[in-house]
Design an enzyme around this catalytic site. Structure first.
Site, short mmCIF file in Angstrom:
data_model
loop_
_atom_site.label_atom_id
_atom_site.label_comp_id
_atom_site.label_asym_id
_atom_site.label_seq_id
_atom_site.Cartn_x
_atom_site.Cartn_y
_atom_site.Cartn_z
N HIS A 171 129.96 27.99 -4.92
CA HIS A 171 129.78 28.60 -3.72
C HIS A 171 130.24 27.59 -2.44
CE1 HIS A 171 128.30 30.83 -0.49
NE2 HIS A 171 127.42 31.65 -1.04
N GLU A 272 135.13 30.74 -2.37
CA GLU A 272 134.40 30.32 -3.80
C GLU A 272 135.17 30.92 -4.89
OE1 GLU A 272 130.59 32.43 -3.27
OE2 GLU A 272 130.81 32.63 -1.24
#
EC number: 5.1.3.15
Length: 305
Positions: A171, A272
């Site tokens: 992330h 991500e």
């Protein structure tokens, strides 16, 4: 070469508030990596600014996720109810993004050379997590730092006798001087799921631009993805992934997020590397899958320091 505590040349233990971390100070680059969450919050070649965005109000508290850097979403990504049934059947909580980002990982190895530093952390997701998840797997996350690249490789091995379906994401938060002057490149011609529009399928035409909240899961294949801001450009080369997430909370959601200043949405974005939605991976006993990304920064103007 492999080394042990006491013989490390560039790596040191440190404590930030309540959390233990490794601080790397190599002549060519600096980094900071927390054991909780295997969470990288800082990486920069010498004389450059942090390649990663970190909230000004980030907290370093036991059991709390750090806002910014590269959180590890594992062994599921996003809200449990938005995952395929094969992933949902293992989940025993409503918590989003799994438990790896607040679990304390173990240091496996530190390898140092004149050119790079490689650090490996592991998490044994065993019965200690049985109230959250029905499964047994080991995650091994290796970071490789050099003067020109940042690399992450997250390898999951199923240790259960039954098949394991997982979704996951690295992330990554990136900084930008102005989100409205920022573009994500390399996704033209792909399709995405728009989480802000009833999870509908849409085609991507041209670069991804930002005028407010964006929350999309792209069917990205094995494409390289770029990020262009007014001061720098990044390149993300992923492996073990055919999906990517592009996210910015926009002004309204920013006000509801923890450890996130109201105006911070204007100076950050997330791109991500993921295994999400149809890109989930199923592992039989003993099988492994590696999700990885290599990040490079193509330019940085001196006035951005």
């Amino acid at each position: 070469m492999k080394s042990a505590p006491g013989s490390w040349s560039f790596t040191r233990w440190t404590t930030v508030d309540q959390l233990e971390a490794l601080k790397i100070r190599h002549p060519d680059f600096h980094a900071q990596l927390f054991l909780q969450g295997a969470h990288l919050t800082h990486f920069a070649p010498s004389n450059e600014s942090n390649w990663l965005w970190l909230s000004d109000t980030a907290r370093f508290h036991t059991g709390s996720a750090i806002r910014g850097g590269i959180p590890i979403c594992w062994p599921w990504f996003g809200n449990p109810d938005k995952n395929p049934e094969a992933v949902r059947r293992h989940i025993r909580t409503n918590t989003a993004h799994g438990f790896a980002r607040t679990a304390v990982w173990s240091l496996e190895d530190v390898r140092e050379s004149p050119d790079d530093v490689e650090i490996s952390l592991s998490l044994d997701a065993n019965d200690d997590f049985s109230d959250l998840w029905d499964g047994h797997a080991k995650a091994l996350l290796t970071f490789r730092f050099s003067a020109t690249t940042l690399q992450l490789a997250l390898t999951t091995t199923n240790l259960s006798s039954t098949p394991l379906a997982l979704s996951q994401a690295l992330h990554s938060y990136f900084p930008t001087p102005d989100i409205t002057q920022t573009a994500v490149t390399g996704l033209d011609g792909t399709s995405y799921i728009d989480a802000l529009d009833q999870w509908s399928h849409k085609p991507q035409q041209g670069d991804v631009r930002f005028t407010g909240e964006v929350d999309r899961i792209y069917e990205a294949g094995f494409r390289d993805i770029g990020i262009t801001t007014t001061t720098s450009a990044y390149r993300l080369c992923s492996n073990g992934s055919q999906s990517a997430v592009v996210w910015n909370p926009g002004p309204e959601k920013a006000g509801r997020l923890s450890d996130f200043p109201n105006h911070a949405w204007q100076t950050m974005l997330c791109v991500e590397t993921a295994n999400a939605l149809d890109d989930v991976r199923v592992l039989n006993y003993g099988q492994s899958h590696t999700l990885g990304v290599m990040i490079s920064r193509l330019q940085e103007h001196k006035d951005s320091q």
